[in-house]
Design an enzyme around this catalytic site. Structure first.
Site, PDB file in Angstrom:
ATOM      1  N   SER A  33       9.831   5.170  -4.648  1.00  0.00           N
ATOM      2  CA  SER A  33       8.802   4.156  -4.929  1.00  0.00           C
ATOM      3  C   SER A  33       8.693   3.909  -6.437  1.00  0.00           C
ATOM      4  O   SER A  33       8.593   2.758  -6.877  1.00  0.00           O
ATOM      5  CB  SER A  33       7.436   4.604  -4.394  1.00  0.00           C
ATOM      6  OG  SER A  33       7.449   4.737  -2.996  1.00  0.00           O
ATOM      7  N   TYR A  85      -2.169  -1.862  -1.818  1.00  0.00           N
ATOM      8  CA  TYR A  85      -3.267  -1.458  -0.933  1.00  0.00           C
ATOM      9  C   TYR A  85      -4.517  -2.321  -1.055  1.00  0.00           C
ATOM     10  O   TYR A  85      -5.451  -2.166  -0.270  1.00  0.00           O
ATOM     11  CB  TYR A  85      -3.542   0.048  -1.089  1.00  0.00           C
ATOM     12  CG  TYR A  85      -2.480   0.809  -0.316  1.00  0.00           C
ATOM     13  CD1 TYR A  85      -2.682   1.177   1.004  1.00  0.00           C
ATOM     14  CD2 TYR A  85      -1.226   1.036  -0.864  1.00  0.00           C
ATOM     15  CE1 TYR A  85      -1.693   1.791   1.739  1.00  0.00           C
ATOM     16  CE2 TYR A  85      -0.218   1.646  -0.144  1.00  0.00           C
ATOM     17  CZ  TYR A  85      -0.452   2.022   1.160  1.00  0.00           C
ATOM     18  OH  TYR A  85       0.540   2.612   1.896  1.00  0.00           O
ATOM     19  N   ALA A 111       8.134   0.453  -0.752  1.00  0.00           N
ATOM     20  CA  ALA A 111       7.614   1.408  -1.734  1.00  0.00           C
ATOM     21  C   ALA A 111       6.110   1.545  -1.526  1.00  0.00           C
ATOM     22  O   ALA A 111       5.439   0.579  -1.156  1.00  0.00           O
ATOM     23  CB  ALA A 111       7.912   0.911  -3.144  1.00  0.00           C
ATOM     24  N   LYS A 112       5.607   2.747  -1.743  1.00  0.00           N
ATOM     25  CA  LYS A 112       4.168   3.002  -1.544  1.00  0.00           C
ATOM     26  C   LYS A 112       3.476   2.828  -2.891  1.00  0.00           C
ATOM     27  O   LYS A 112       3.299   3.783  -3.657  1.00  0.00           O
ATOM     28  CB  LYS A 112       3.997   4.420  -0.974  1.00  0.00           C
ATOM     29  CG  LYS A 112       2.702   4.611  -0.223  1.00  0.00           C
ATOM     30  CD  LYS A 112       2.771   5.875   0.601  1.00  0.00           C
ATOM     31  CE  LYS A 112       1.416   6.341   1.061  1.00  0.00           C
ATOM     32  NZ  LYS A 112       0.658   5.424   1.881  1.00  0.00           N
ATOM     33  N   VAL A 113       3.104   1.592  -3.155  1.00  0.00           N
ATOM     34  CA  VAL A 113       2.592   1.187  -4.467  1.00  0.00           C
ATOM     35  C   VAL A 113       1.082   0.973  -4.388  1.00  0.00           C
ATOM     36  O   VAL A 113       0.591   0.331  -3.444  1.00  0.00           O
ATOM     37  CB  VAL A 113       3.277  -0.131  -4.903  1.00  0.00           C
ATOM     38  CG1 VAL A 113       2.690  -0.654  -6.218  1.00  0.00           C
ATOM     39  CG2 VAL A 113       4.790   0.068  -5.026  1.00  0.00           C
TER      40      VAL A 113
END
Ligand code: PMP
Length: 299
Positions: free
Chosen positions: A66, A160, A154-156
């Protein structure tokens, strides 16, 4: 306000172990202003009195992936991150926990990749996110970010905002969570979990492209392979969800949770006789054992 720490809680910050209450960061951090951060959510389960991070190394590798995807210069290896996670749990005298590593940017206001990244890791005791009760979902008016606009896999942090808008909108209408569509109107995922349906003994889940392909989703796919349960990864239209026999959502925090209804329409099959229910029991057992998983490679 929910408190994730007490006066005793210890966090890791840029090589130091400090009290959570004393941890400081700059208000000029590019992450605070523009959402330039990456993070992970990992559960540790207690096995024989010891903390076991469920697919922990793969979560750490996903965070490295990420960070690379959005240009955060983060150089730590997954093994070193695992060591920090274990020490973090020991220092906080906790075994069953939710672990949150975060990479964030140093002070910078320009719209460019940061020159420096900072690294924080904290943990807290966290029970099942949605509890054991079945979830009432609503189709969200907020569509998932388009993969041509962001790095979908990707965990950005910034991604969120979309999840928060979707989840709070659903909750404001009395539902537990939002089921989000992609920009073409196909099912994507819930605000913080992947989604499966069951129809005539076969499972269906949205294929990759508009989703965060979660490690829990992968664990479910592996459990299905082992149990010879057919799973199709494909585009799913909302009407196919309404016609499904049962549904469930999957994620580190949610684990496997049965869905009661979508937009107030209940699923036909009682949860306790669904495929998802059996998988829920197996997953529960697998997370609390040293079950071997085929590794997911993040590039
Ligand atoms: N989708 C989204 C948007 C999420 O935030 C999460 C939670 N990380 C998931 C799916 C599930 O991912 P995982 O199973 O790796 O926790």
């Amino acid at each position: 306000m929910v408190m994730y720490y007490t006066d005793e809680t210890i966090v890791y910050l840029n090589g130091d172990w400090i009290k959570a209450a004393d941890a400081k960061t700059s208000v000029y951090s590019q992450s605070l202003h523009y959402g330039m951060s990456v993070f992970e959510g990992i559960r540790s389960y207690e096995i024989d009195g010891k903390a076991h991070l469920f697919r922990g190394k793969e979560h750490m590798e996903r965070m490295i992936f990420s960070a690379k995807a959005i240009g955060l210069p983060f150089k730590m290896q997954a093994d070193a991150m695992m060591n920090i996670a274990h020490e973090l749990l020991e220092r906080n005298k906790i075994t069953a926990a939710y672990i949150r590593p975060l990479v964030f940017a140093s002070p910078m206001m320009s719209l460019s990749f940061p020159e420096e990244a900072q690294f924080m890791m904290c943990c807290w005791a966290w029970s099942k996110l949605l509890g054991d009760k079945l979830t009432k979902l609503a189709i969200s008016p907020y569509r998932k970010n388009h993969p041509q606009s962001i790095k979908t896999e990707a965990k950005v942090g910034g991604h969120y905002v979309n999840s928060i808008l979707a989840a709070t909108e659903a909750k404001s209408r009395g539902y537990d969570d939002a089921l989000q569509l992609d920009v073409d109107g196909h099912i994507a995922e819930c605000s913080g979990a992947n989604f499966f349906i069951e129809k005539d003994g076969v499972l269906f889940t949205p294929s990759r492209g508009h989703i965060l392909p979660g490690l829990t989703r992968d664990s479910v796919l592996q459990l299905c392979k082992r149990n010879k349960i057919e799973v199709k990864q494909q585009k799913i239209a909302p009407h196919e969800v309404f016609a499904a026999d049962s549904a469930f959502l999957v994620g580190t925090a949610a684990e496997i949770s049965g869905v009661q209804s979508l937009d107030d329409q209940s699923f036909k099959k009682p949860w306790a006789s669904s495929i998802g229910f059996n998988l829920q029991k197996e997953y529960e057992a697998a997370t609390r054992s040293t079950h071997e998983w085929e590794r997911v490679v993040y590039l």
